[in-house]
Design a protein around this motif. Structure first.
Motif, PDB file in Angstrom:
ATOM      1  N   HIS A  10      52.367  37.957  54.304  1.00 58.71           N
ATOM      2  CA  HIS A  10      51.098  37.306  53.944  1.00 58.71           C
ATOM      3  C   HIS A  10      50.403  38.028  52.788  1.00 58.71           C
ATOM      4  CE1 HIS A  10      51.810  35.020  57.559  1.00 58.71           C
ATOM      5  NE2 HIS A  10      51.901  36.161  58.233  1.00 58.71           N
ATOM      6  N   LEU A  11      51.198  38.403  51.795  1.00 63.28           N
ATOM      7  CA  LEU A  11      50.699  39.109  50.616  1.00 63.28           C
ATOM      8  C   LEU A  11      50.962  38.274  49.373  1.00 63.28           C
ATOM      9  CD1 LEU A  11      52.265  42.493  51.679  1.00 63.28           C
ATOM     10  CD2 LEU A  11      49.814  42.110  51.467  1.00 63.28           C
ATOM     11  N   THR A  12      50.274  38.601  48.297  1.00 63.94           N
ATOM     12  CA  THR A  12      50.526  37.955  47.010  1.00 63.94           C
ATOM     13  C   THR A  12      50.877  39.017  45.979  1.00 63.94           C
ATOM     14  OG1 THR A  12      48.181  38.046  46.400  1.00 63.94           O
ATOM     15  CG2 THR A  12      48.955  36.016  47.445  1.00 63.94           C
ATOM     16  N   LEU A  13      51.582  38.581  44.964  1.00 64.88           N
ATOM     17  CA  LEU A  13      51.956  39.474  43.872  1.00 64.88           C
ATOM     18  C   LEU A  13      50.886  39.417  42.802  1.00 64.88           C
ATOM     19  CD1 LEU A  13      54.124  41.343  42.658  1.00 64.88           C
ATOM     20  CD2 LEU A  13      55.105  39.307  41.588  1.00 64.88           C
ATOM     21  N   TRP A  14      50.347  40.574  42.445  1.00 66.57           N
ATOM     22  CA  TRP A  14      49.348  40.641  41.374  1.00 66.57           C
ATOM     23  C   TRP A  14      50.053  40.823  40.029  1.00 66.57           C
ATOM     24  CZ3 TRP A  14      44.259  39.669  41.528  1.00 66.57           C
ATOM     25  CH2 TRP A  14      43.532  39.945  40.376  1.00 66.57           C
ATOM     26  N   ASP A  15      51.002  41.760  39.975  1.00 62.38           N
ATOM     27  CA  ASP A  15      51.689  42.032  38.721  1.00 62.38           C
ATOM     28  C   ASP A  15      52.895  42.925  39.000  1.00 62.38           C
ATOM     29  OD1 ASP A  15      52.127  41.901  35.989  1.00 62.38           O
ATOM     30  OD2 ASP A  15      50.525  43.286  35.450  1.00 62.38           O
ATOM     31  N   PRO A  70      46.345  46.555  43.213  1.00 61.99           N
ATOM     32  CA  PRO A  70      45.945  46.632  41.803  1.00 61.99           C
ATOM     33  C   PRO A  70      44.654  47.417  41.593  1.00 61.99           C
ATOM     34  CG  PRO A  70      45.623  44.416  42.642  1.00 61.99           C
ATOM     35  CD  PRO A  70      46.285  45.196  43.726  1.00 61.99           C
ATOM     36  N   GLY A  71      43.940  47.744  42.653  1.00 65.91           N
ATOM     37  CA  GLY A  71      42.741  48.569  42.540  1.00 65.91           C
ATOM     38  C   GLY A  71      41.495  47.779  42.172  1.00 65.91           C
ATOM     39  N   LEU A  72      40.358  48.430  42.291  1.00 66.22           N
ATOM     40  CA  LEU A  72      39.090  47.778  41.980  1.00 66.22           C
ATOM     41  C   LEU A  72      38.961  47.417  40.507  1.00 66.22           C
ATOM     42  CD1 LEU A  72      36.530  49.864  44.067  1.00 66.22           C
ATOM     43  CD2 LEU A  72      37.345  47.552  44.521  1.00 66.22           C
ATOM     44  N   LYS A  77      44.342  38.770  34.465  1.00 71.39           N
ATOM     45  CA  LYS A  77      45.431  38.450  33.551  1.00 71.39           C
ATOM     46  C   LYS A  77      45.852  36.988  33.627  1.00 71.39           C
ATOM     47  CE  LYS A  77      47.602  43.010  33.424  1.00 71.39           C
ATOM     48  NZ  LYS A  77      48.866  43.727  33.538  1.00 71.39           N
ATOM     49  N   LYS A  78      45.988  36.497  34.831  1.00 74.05           N
ATOM     50  CA  LYS A  78      46.528  35.162  35.033  1.00 74.05           C
ATOM     51  C   LYS A  78      45.408  34.201  35.393  1.00 74.05           C
ATOM     52  CE  LYS A  78      50.810  37.212  36.467  1.00 74.05           C
ATOM     53  NZ  LYS A  78      51.302  38.053  37.483  1.00 74.05           N
ATOM     54  N   ASP A  79      45.701  32.910  35.244  1.00 76.10           N
ATOM     55  CA  ASP A  79      44.691  31.900  35.562  1.00 76.10           C
ATOM     56  C   ASP A  79      44.184  32.035  36.988  1.00 76.10           C
ATOM     57  OD1 ASP A  79      44.675  30.853  33.026  1.00 76.10           O
ATOM     58  OD2 ASP A  79      45.915  29.115  33.509  1.00 76.10           O
ATOM     59  N   ARG A  80      45.063  32.378  37.928  1.00 75.57           N
ATOM     60  CA  ARG A  80      44.605  32.515  39.316  1.00 75.57           C
ATOM     61  C   ARG A  80      43.616  33.673  39.451  1.00 75.57           C
ATOM     62  NH1 ARG A  80      50.170  35.013  41.337  1.00 75.57           N
ATOM     63  NH2 ARG A  80      49.595  37.164  40.945  1.00 75.57           N
ATOM     64  N   ASP A  81      43.759  34.722  38.626  1.00 77.15           N
ATOM     65  CA  ASP A  81      42.808  35.837  38.643  1.00 77.15           C
ATOM     66  C   ASP A  81      41.435  35.348  38.183  1.00 77.15           C
ATOM     67  OD1 ASP A  81      45.121  37.303  39.188  1.00 77.15           O
ATOM     68  OD2 ASP A  81      45.297  38.030  37.121  1.00 77.15           O
TER      69      ASP A  81
END
Length: 142
Positions: A10-15, A70-72, A77-81
């Motif tokens: 249940h995690l997502t990839l940030w980068d 990814p930290g505070l 970077k991405k549209d979802r961000d």
């Protein structure tokens, strides 16, 4: 390779980064989830990914595997961000001065493939070209 591991937990990839620093290669995976990532999450993903990487053995160089949040101060970077940051305060640093400033802070109002719109403290909105932005991240006040 990483996607099924993240979905299962249940995690997502940030980068993902592949960088050489001080003579060593680093494979870094930044993971995220609602409510934040724990050390246990990082350990679980790291161990599962390490097994996959060792089994497939497609990276010939010696490297260091790192899995972390990814930290505070994570950059958008991405549209979802950008989508999940609408309405939040962001710090923006430009490559060069724009309207006499190299940095500004405002509330992210909207974004497109080419622009970012922020509401400034005085209530005005400023449309910025994404190509002018060196870094944009969430603003935190302490």
């Amino acid at each position: 390779m990483l996607k099924p591991i993240l979905e299962e937990n249940h995690l997502t990839l940030w980068d993902v980064e592949w960088v050489k620093e001080a003579g060593d290669f680093h494979l870094r995976a930044y993971i995220d989830k609602e409510g934040g990532v724990t050390i246990d999450d990082c350990e679980t993903v790291s161990r599962a990914l390490e097994k996959q990487l060792d089994a497939q053995d497609f990276i010939k160089e010696n490297y260091i595997l790192e899995v972390s949040s990814p930290g505070l101060d994570r950059p958008l970077k991405k549209d979802r961000d950008f989508a999940r940051s609408i309405g939040k305060d962001v710090e923006i640093r430009f490559y060069r001065q724009i309207d006499g400033v190299k940095e500004l802070t405002g509330s992210l109002s909207s974004y497109s493939a080419d622009t970012v719109t922020v509401r400034l403290e005085d209530g005005s909105e400023k449309v910025l070209n994404r190509s002018d932005i060196a870094r944009i991240r969430l603003a935190f006040y302490f």
